[in-house]
Design an enzyme around this catalytic site. Structure first.
Site, short mmCIF file in Angstrom:
data_model
loop_
_atom_site.label_atom_id
_atom_site.label_comp_id
_atom_site.label_asym_id
_atom_site.label_seq_id
_atom_site.Cartn_x
_atom_site.Cartn_y
_atom_site.Cartn_z
CG LEU A 20 47.88 42.83 88.21
CD1 LEU A 20 49.52 43.16 88.03
CD2 LEU A 20 47.28 42.44 89.51
CB SER A 21 42.85 47.13 85.50
OG SER A 21 43.18 47.67 84.99
CB THR A 66 41.36 44.57 78.69
OG1 THR A 66 42.52 43.93 78.27
CG2 THR A 66 40.11 43.44 79.60
CE LYS A 70 43.05 46.54 75.24
NZ LYS A 70 44.83 46.55 74.75
N GLY A 131 46.68 41.23 67.15
CA GLY A 131 45.43 42.64 67.11
C GLY A 131 46.11 43.82 67.73
N GLY A 132 44.76 43.97 68.95
CA GLY A 132 44.92 45.47 69.01
C GLY A 132 46.50 45.96 70.08
CB ALA A 133 47.96 44.11 72.22
#
Length: 265
Positions: A20-21, A66, A70, A131-133
C-alpha cells in the site's frame, strides 16, 4: 502531471504487488504539491544490487525498502543513521550532501503504535520472528521499557532480539504467565496461515499486533473473536512512511493524508 524535473521515489522488495506504500505516498505527494512520483519495483534477491545501482544512476531521489532487501541496502549505502545501525536493517534510502544514507523508520513507526496502545515500562511484549521487522519491534518496545521476549526458529537469533531490546532500555524476562502484547513480525498470515496454537485467540486484556497490514489474518481474527484487541500493521505503515517522506522532502506530509488514503483504497 510529470515534468522534466519530476523526482523519482519508490519501493523495492520481493514481492511488492500487495504493498500500500504507492497509495499513501502518492496521496501525500499530491497533497503536498511536490513534483515527484512514487513507484513500486519488484526485485528478486539476486538482482537487488544491480537494481540499486541503476536507480542511483538515473537519479533516484529516495527509496523505501521492504522484505527481503533491508539488510542488503544497509551495506549498499554510503552511510547509515544510528537508527539503522541499531536495528541492523534499513527501510529508507535518502540523500544528504551527496551521500546516500540508509535509515530505518520502522522502529519509530512501531513505537508510535505501541505508545497509542499504552504499552509501558515492564509490560510483557513477545515478538515472533527474528528478521528486520522483529529487530525494529525490539528497539521500539525496548525504548518504552517493556519486558521483551522473542520466539524464533533459531534460539541464537531469538536471544539476539532480546539483547537488542535490553540495549535500548528494555527489561529482561522475569514475569510468568502470558505476554500482554504479541507482535507477529513474520510474513505468516498474509496467505491465511495460522501461528502456533498458543498465539491464536488472545483473550481480554491482551493485544495481537500483526505487522502485516492485512487485517484478516487468523492471528487477528481469533484474537478479535476471543475478546482481545487486534491491531494490524497499517498504523506502523503510516507512521514509518511519514518519517520517510520527511527524510526525502525535508518536511512532513499534510497531517492525516496518508491515513485517509488507506480508507479510500
Amino acid at each position: 502531471m510529470t515534468t522534466a524535473q519530476t523526482r523519482l521515489t519508490g519501493l523495492v522488495g520481493f514481492p511488492v504487488a500487495h504493498s500500500l506504500s504507492p497509495v499513501i505516498h502518492s496521496a501525500a505527494i499530491e497533497a503536498a504539491g511536490v513534483d515527484a512520483v512514487y513507484l513500486a519495483f519488484s526485485v528478486p534477491p539476486d538482482r537487488i544490487e544491480l537494481a540499486l545501482e541503476g536507480l542511483v544512476a538515473i537519479g533516484m531521489w529516495g527509496l523505501n525498502v521492504t522484505i527481503p532487501h533491508k539488510g542488503v541496502v544497509l551495506s549498499f549505502a554510503d552511510a547509515q543513521t544510528e537508527e539503522a545501525r541499531g536495528v541492523g536493517a534499513a527501510n529508507t534510502l535518502f540523500w544528504d550532501n551527496g551521500q546516500l544514507w540508509a535509515d530505518n523508520t520502522d522502529a519509530i513507526g512501531l513505537q508510535t503504535v505501541l505508545t497509542q496502545l499504552r504499552v509501558q515500562a515492564e509490560d510483557w511484549v513477545e515478538i515472533i520472528g527474528a528478521g528486520g521487522a522483529a529487530r525494529a519491534a525490539a528497539v521500539a518496545a525496548g525504548r518504552l521499557g517493556a519486558m521483551v521476549t522473542c520466539v524464533a526458529r533459531r534460539p541464537d537469533r531469538a536471544k539476539a532480539i532480546m539483547q537488542l531490546a535490553c540495549l535500548f532500555g528494555g527489561q529482561p524476562p522475569t514475569k510468568h504467565g502470558k505476554p500482554r502484547v504479541v507482535i507477529n513480525a513474520t510474513p505468516l498470515g498474509r496467505n491465511g496461515e495460522s501461528l502456533d496454537a498458543e498465539y491464536m485467540g488472545l483473550g481480554p486484556g491482551r493485544i495481537a499486533l500483526d505487522l502485516n497490514y492485512e487485517g484478516n489474518s487468523p492471528f487477528l481474527i481469533t484474537a478479535r473473536d476471543s475478546g482481545g484487541k487486534a491491531v494490524d500493521g497499517t498504523g506502523m505503515l503510516v507512521a514509518q512512511a511519514e518519517a520517510a517522506f520527511e527524510r526525502w522532502f525535508t518536511h512532513q506530509p499534510p497531517p492525516g493524508v496518508m491515513q485517509r488514503a488507506l480508507g479510500r483504497k
